[in-house]
Write a protein that holds these residues in place. Structure first.
Motif, PDB file in Angstrom:
ATOM      1  N   ALA A   7       1.132  -1.178  -0.184  1.00 38.22           N
ATOM      2  CA  ALA A   7      -0.620  -0.216   0.008  1.00 38.22           C
ATOM      3  C   ALA A   7       1.115   1.264  -0.011  1.00 38.22           C
ATOM      4  O   ALA A   7       0.461   2.118  -0.544  1.00 38.22           O
ATOM      5  N   GLY A   8       2.452   0.725   0.410  1.00 36.13           N
ATOM      6  CA  GLY A   8       3.121   2.523   0.303  1.00 36.13           C
ATOM      7  C   GLY A   8       3.102   3.394   1.528  1.00 36.13           C
ATOM      8  O   GLY A   8       3.669   4.043   1.516  1.00 36.13           O
ATOM      9  N   GLY A   9       2.206   2.404   2.528  1.00 33.10           N
ATOM     10  CA  GLY A   9       1.674   3.213   3.401  1.00 33.10           C
ATOM     11  C   GLY A   9       2.655   2.912   5.153  1.00 33.10           C
ATOM     12  O   GLY A   9       3.662   2.620   5.515  1.00 33.10           O
ATOM     13  N   GLY A  10       1.213   1.263   5.506  1.00 37.55           N
ATOM     14  CA  GLY A  10       1.861   0.785   6.238  1.00 37.55           C
ATOM     15  C   GLY A  10       1.467   1.105   7.764  1.00 37.55           C
ATOM     16  O   GLY A  10       1.127   1.901   8.154  1.00 37.55           O
ATOM     17  N   SER A  11       1.755   0.096   8.384  1.00 39.55           N
ATOM     18  CA  SER A  11       1.142   0.796   9.780  1.00 39.55           C
ATOM     19  C   SER A  11       2.338   0.748  10.787  1.00 39.55           C
ATOM     20  O   SER A  11       2.782  -0.209  12.034  1.00 39.55           O
ATOM     21  N   TRP A  12       3.189   1.176  10.435  1.00 39.13           N
ATOM     22  CA  TRP A  12       4.607   2.200  11.136  1.00 39.13           C
ATOM     23  C   TRP A  12       4.339   2.231  12.339  1.00 39.13           C
ATOM     24  O   TRP A  12       5.010   1.867  13.333  1.00 39.13           O
ATOM     25  N   PRO A  13       3.671   2.745  12.662  1.00 41.14           N
ATOM     26  CA  PRO A  13       2.879   4.014  14.186  1.00 41.14           C
ATOM     27  C   PRO A  13       3.363   2.870  15.311  1.00 41.14           C
ATOM     28  O   PRO A  13       3.046   2.499  15.879  1.00 41.14           O
ATOM     29  N   SER A  14       1.852   1.728  15.207  1.00 43.21           N
ATOM     30  CA  SER A  14       1.569   0.765  15.358  1.00 43.21           C
ATOM     31  C   SER A  14       2.809  -0.080  16.016  1.00 43.21           C
ATOM     32  O   SER A  14       2.708  -1.099  16.635  1.00 43.21           O
ATOM     33  N   PHE A  15       3.225  -0.288  14.766  1.00 42.06           N
ATOM     34  CA  PHE A  15       4.647  -0.693  15.138  1.00 42.06           C
ATOM     35  C   PHE A  15       5.008  -0.451  15.771  1.00 42.06           C
ATOM     36  O   PHE A  15       6.131  -0.936  17.168  1.00 42.06           O
ATOM     37  N   VAL A  16       5.887   0.515  15.952  1.00 41.06           N
ATOM     38  CA  VAL A  16       6.776   0.958  16.931  1.00 41.06           C
ATOM     39  C   VAL A  16       6.384   1.738  18.350  1.00 41.06           C
ATOM     40  O   VAL A  16       6.889   0.649  19.321  1.00 41.06           O
ATOM     41  N   ILE A  17       4.455   1.339  18.399  1.00 43.18           N
ATOM     42  CA  ILE A  17       4.342   1.047  19.916  1.00 43.18           C
ATOM     43  C   ILE A  17       4.336  -0.248  20.913  1.00 43.18           C
ATOM     44  O   ILE A  17       4.667  -0.108  21.109  1.00 43.18           O
ATOM     45  N   CYS A  18       3.890  -0.753  19.327  1.00 45.21           N
ATOM     46  CA  CYS A  18       3.611  -2.580  20.188  1.00 45.21           C
ATOM     47  C   CYS A  18       5.850  -2.993  20.651  1.00 45.21           C
ATOM     48  O   CYS A  18       6.549  -3.178  21.151  1.00 45.21           O
ATOM     49  N   LEU A  19       6.580  -2.090  19.536  1.00 47.24           N
ATOM     50  CA  LEU A  19       7.908  -2.735  20.437  1.00 47.24           C
ATOM     51  C   LEU A  19       7.783  -1.807  21.078  1.00 47.24           C
ATOM     52  O   LEU A  19       8.871  -2.826  21.998  1.00 47.24           O
ATOM     53  N   ALA A  20       7.480  -0.331  21.361  1.00 47.39           N
ATOM     54  CA  ALA A  20       8.207   0.032  22.747  1.00 47.39           C
ATOM     55  C   ALA A  20       7.444  -0.704  24.166  1.00 47.39           C
ATOM     56  O   ALA A  20       8.366  -0.979  24.966  1.00 47.39           O
ATOM     57  N   ALA A  21       6.185  -1.968  23.841  1.00 50.72           N
ATOM     58  CA  ALA A  21       5.480  -1.648  25.198  1.00 50.72           C
ATOM     59  C   ALA A  21       6.682  -3.544  25.193  1.00 50.72           C
ATOM     60  O   ALA A  21       6.735  -3.541  26.335  1.00 50.72           O
ATOM     61  N   THR A  22       7.114  -3.410  23.863  1.00 53.79           N
ATOM     62  CA  THR A  22       8.408  -5.266  24.285  1.00 53.79           C
ATOM     63  C   THR A  22       9.364  -4.830  24.520  1.00 53.79           C
ATOM     64  O   THR A  22       9.353  -5.104  25.531  1.00 53.79           O
TER      65      THR A  22
END
Length: 85
Positions: A51-66
């Motif tokens: 899609a050219g966009g992606g869900s990077w903000p949700s991944f960054v949040i998930c990474l921080a929580a991890t």
């Protein structure tokens, strides 16, 4: 594209359920959430490619929580949970 959305929704539901189990002191939920973060990264990479966009903000949040789940204070929480019923 719809498949990615459905997978993301299922992953989000699983993460909420696992987070509630982790709050109860279940250490296995922490391991499962770490795996879910890896799946989230894969989803973000695939959706960015499609899609050219992606869900990077949700991944960054998930990474921080991890990262927070594996800090020493969190380890103390799980160690204390072993003595709970």
């Amino acid at each position: 594209m719809l498949l990615l959305v459905l997978i993301a929704l299922a992953l989000a539901a699983a993460q909420v359920t696992l987070a509630m189990k982790m709050k109860e002191g279940r250490e296995w939920a922490r391991y499962a959430l770490t795996v879910a973060a890896g799946v989230s990264l894969l989803l973000a990479a695939v959706s960015t490619g499609l899609a050219g966009g992606g869900s990077w903000p949700s991944f960054v949040i998930c990474l921080a929580a991890t990262v927070l789940m594996w800090l020493p204070a969190a380890q103390a929480w799980f160690n204390a949970g072993k003595s709970r019923p």
